[in-house]
Structures are given as structure tokens and as C-alpha cells.
Scaffold this active site. Sequence first.
Site, mmCIF file in Angstrom:
data_model
loop_
_atom_site.group_PDB
_atom_site.id
_atom_site.type_symbol
_atom_site.label_atom_id
_atom_site.label_comp_id
_atom_site.label_asym_id
_atom_site.label_seq_id
_atom_site.Cartn_x
_atom_site.Cartn_y
_atom_site.Cartn_z
ATOM 1 N N TYR A 189 -6.270 5.944 4.952
ATOM 2 C CA TYR A 189 -6.421 4.920 3.914
ATOM 3 C C TYR A 189 -5.551 3.701 4.203
ATOM 4 O O TYR A 189 -6.029 2.554 4.173
ATOM 5 C CB TYR A 189 -6.081 5.473 2.530
ATOM 6 C CG TYR A 189 -5.898 4.355 1.528
ATOM 7 C CD1 TYR A 189 -7.005 3.667 1.040
ATOM 8 C CD2 TYR A 189 -4.632 3.944 1.138
ATOM 9 C CE1 TYR A 189 -6.853 2.597 0.176
ATOM 10 C CE2 TYR A 189 -4.469 2.873 0.277
ATOM 11 C CZ TYR A 189 -5.583 2.200 -0.208
ATOM 12 O OH TYR A 189 -5.428 1.136 -1.048
ATOM 13 N N CYS A 222 -25.945 1.521 -10.185
ATOM 14 C CA CYS A 222 -25.261 2.800 -10.394
ATOM 15 C C CYS A 222 -26.251 3.912 -10.747
ATOM 16 O O CYS A 222 -26.836 3.934 -11.829
ATOM 17 C CB CYS A 222 -24.217 2.666 -11.497
ATOM 18 S SG CYS A 222 -23.240 4.163 -11.747
ATOM 19 N N ASP A 246 -9.518 5.450 -1.110
ATOM 20 C CA ASP A 246 -8.544 6.141 -1.947
ATOM 21 C C ASP A 246 -9.277 6.773 -3.131
ATOM 22 O O ASP A 246 -10.510 6.803 -3.173
ATOM 23 C CB ASP A 246 -7.446 5.179 -2.416
ATOM 24 C CG ASP A 246 -7.975 4.078 -3.339
ATOM 25 O OD1 ASP A 246 -9.202 3.986 -3.545
ATOM 26 O OD2 ASP A 246 -7.139 3.312 -3.868
ATOM 27 N N GLU A 285 0.822 -1.210 0.000
ATOM 28 C CA GLU A 285 0.000 0.000 0.000
ATOM 29 C C GLU A 285 0.857 1.261 0.000
ATOM 30 O O GLU A 285 0.505 2.259 -0.645
ATOM 31 C CB GLU A 285 -0.948 -0.003 1.201
ATOM 32 C CG GLU A 285 -2.033 -1.071 1.142
ATOM 33 C CD GLU A 285 -2.968 -0.909 -0.043
ATOM 34 O OE1 GLU A 285 -3.008 0.174 -0.643
ATOM 35 O OE2 GLU A 285 -3.669 -1.883 -0.379
#
Length: 373
Positions: free
Chosen positions: A137, A225, A155, A54
Amino acid sequence: MAKQHEQQEQQIEQIIAGFEIGKFQDKLLYWFEREQRSLPWRQNRDAYRVWVSEIMLQQTRVDTVIPYYERFMDKFPTVNHLADAELEQVYKLWEGLGYYSRARNLHAAVKEVQENYGGIIPDEPDKIHKLKGIGPYTAGAILSIAYGLPEPAVDGNVMRVLSRIFHIEEDIAKPKTRKLFEALVRGIISVQNPSFFNQALMELGALICNPRSPRCHECPVFDHCRAQKMGMEDKLPVKSKAKKGKTLEMAVALVQDKEGRWLLHKRPETGLLANLWEFPNTQADGGASKEVLSQFLFETFGVKAVPAEVVLEDTHVFSHLKWNLSVYQCQYLGIEESIIQPPRSRAAWVSTQELGKYTFSASHKKIAAYVSQ
């Protein structure tokens, strides 16, 4: 603060009202289980491996990270291996990956883990948030992916996906918007499998829900969506433009003494590209670059040299700054020993054969490659 929290809770309730969370989770997880990329940090859920990946992936493409990650893990397979290493070793393996403060903070943080937690990365949010270089994050990614805790890992990919799924027009460049998305993830995350849920959102943003021209026909949660139903998928997310970065003209000196050694300088211990080696350079805007560079060499290192022609040009772009580098071959005339400046203690004369032992930024690595031809 309590009132703001209450307002945010109400906003989240409004956003997810009527949203079929269970079906959304099922479709997303089903897709990820079958379509996830085979990446080296997904071989297991070891917290250290997740952490390193990460940190490396911040502002860096996956394809670029993979070889760096594999070399890094071969050299430093555990927290203790990395904690026991010298920072110069860490920098050398990080060389070319950029954003070196990431490596410096990671090295400092694993030392904290070694000293305070016996080499075991903590699985408690309040403890992991205190480690150097770990923001919301990264903490969320480690806690959810490695430890299976329902913590948000938000993120840019995740904000883009969720801004479209839920038709959220808040500016994602603002800190308060990130907090909104973190609260939203807490409301929809799969408690049974938070590891795959967070990774699936990231993967969806990386592979399908692209910044431009999202591939909606391939999206596993297409039916959920809201932006797509309204024809707004290309308009989201909303992101205000960052301020234009500053551009500096930099003159770089290639100075070789009578023994054929190159003059190098180690950058300060803090700030931009801290502790990396470089060829001597200075800002030289305007038409007097040679004079400025010659004066800089004398006043800083006591080196008398005359810049001749430009042998190499390069551009180095940071998030907030751009360097245009002009590299001058210089004629070495000698050294004035009476000039004693603090930077001289961080200078070195290095043979061409030894250049490979030093850690440079990407632009100066190119220069080192040029003089090594």
C-alpha cells in the site's frame, strides 16, 4: 503461479465486464478535484512528505495525525534531516502517536535512501518495495501520488469502496483478496492521473462510503455502484472477525528515591514498544499484585520498595493485546547493590523536572503527567 495469475485475470475481466470505466474515472476525479480536504501533505507531491504522511496515517485518524505531521516536518523537512537524527529524537516527536515500530522502520528506511540513493526516494517499484517498513500500500501511494505511476494503493477504505462498487463478496481480511483488489485497481486506474485517482478512492471511503450507513445520496459514482442497486451496500465489505486479543493485568510501580528521583526503565531494543521508557511494571494477574510487584522490583533492579495504594488506573489497547494498568505508589526502602541484573543497565533515576525529556508510550506518558502535577 502462472495458473493462479491467469485465473485472477479472468476473474478481473468478469468483474469489470460492462463497467463504464471512463465515465467512472471522470466522475470520481471531478468530485475529488472539487471536494478533497485541504491536508498538509497535499501541499505538493514531494515523495518524502507523502511517505511520512502515509506511515503516520496507518491505523490512525487524520485529525490525530495532522499536528504530529506538522511538527515532524518542521523538525525533519527532508530525508537527510530525518536520516541524520537520533532515533530518540524521532521517538520524542512520535510520542503519543502509537505503533512506534512505524517510526523505527521509517528512520531505518530513510537511512537506506540516504546511503543507497543519495537521499532521493526511488521511483522504481522493485527498489521502493525493499525499503524497511514499506508494504504494497505505502509503495503504491508513493509511486502513484508523488511520481504519477499507475500503481495500486489499496487500503481498507479502497477495499470497502470497490467491494460495494463492484459487488465483491470476498473476505477482505484475507491476503488473497487484497491482491484481487490490487489487480482490479490496475484494470480501472486513470493512467492520465493515477495520483488523484488513488487519492479519490481513499477520500471517497473516508468521507462518503462509510463503514456503517454509507451516504449513497452524496456519492459521485452512485450510478456505478452495483451493491447499492441490489440493496447490499450495508452488507459489504465482507470481513471475518479477528481473533480476540489477550488481556493482561499489569502492576506499575512509582518508586521515588531519597533525592526525589523516579525509577524508570527502558524497554528492550526489539519487540513491543521497543526502546521506549516506562515506569517499572510487571504482569500481576490474581490477588497478589503488591507482592509480585515488590519481588519484581527487587529481583530486576535491586530496589527494595513496598507498594501501597493504587493511585491511577488506565487501559492500553494494542491491535492484539490489552493492558489493564494499576499504578501503585511505593515506599522506597533502599537498594541492594549486590544484585546485578542486565535490565539495570537500562534503568535510570530521573527527577520530576527531567521526565519531559524521556519518550513514553501513551499510558506511561499519562503516569508521568500524574507524578509531575
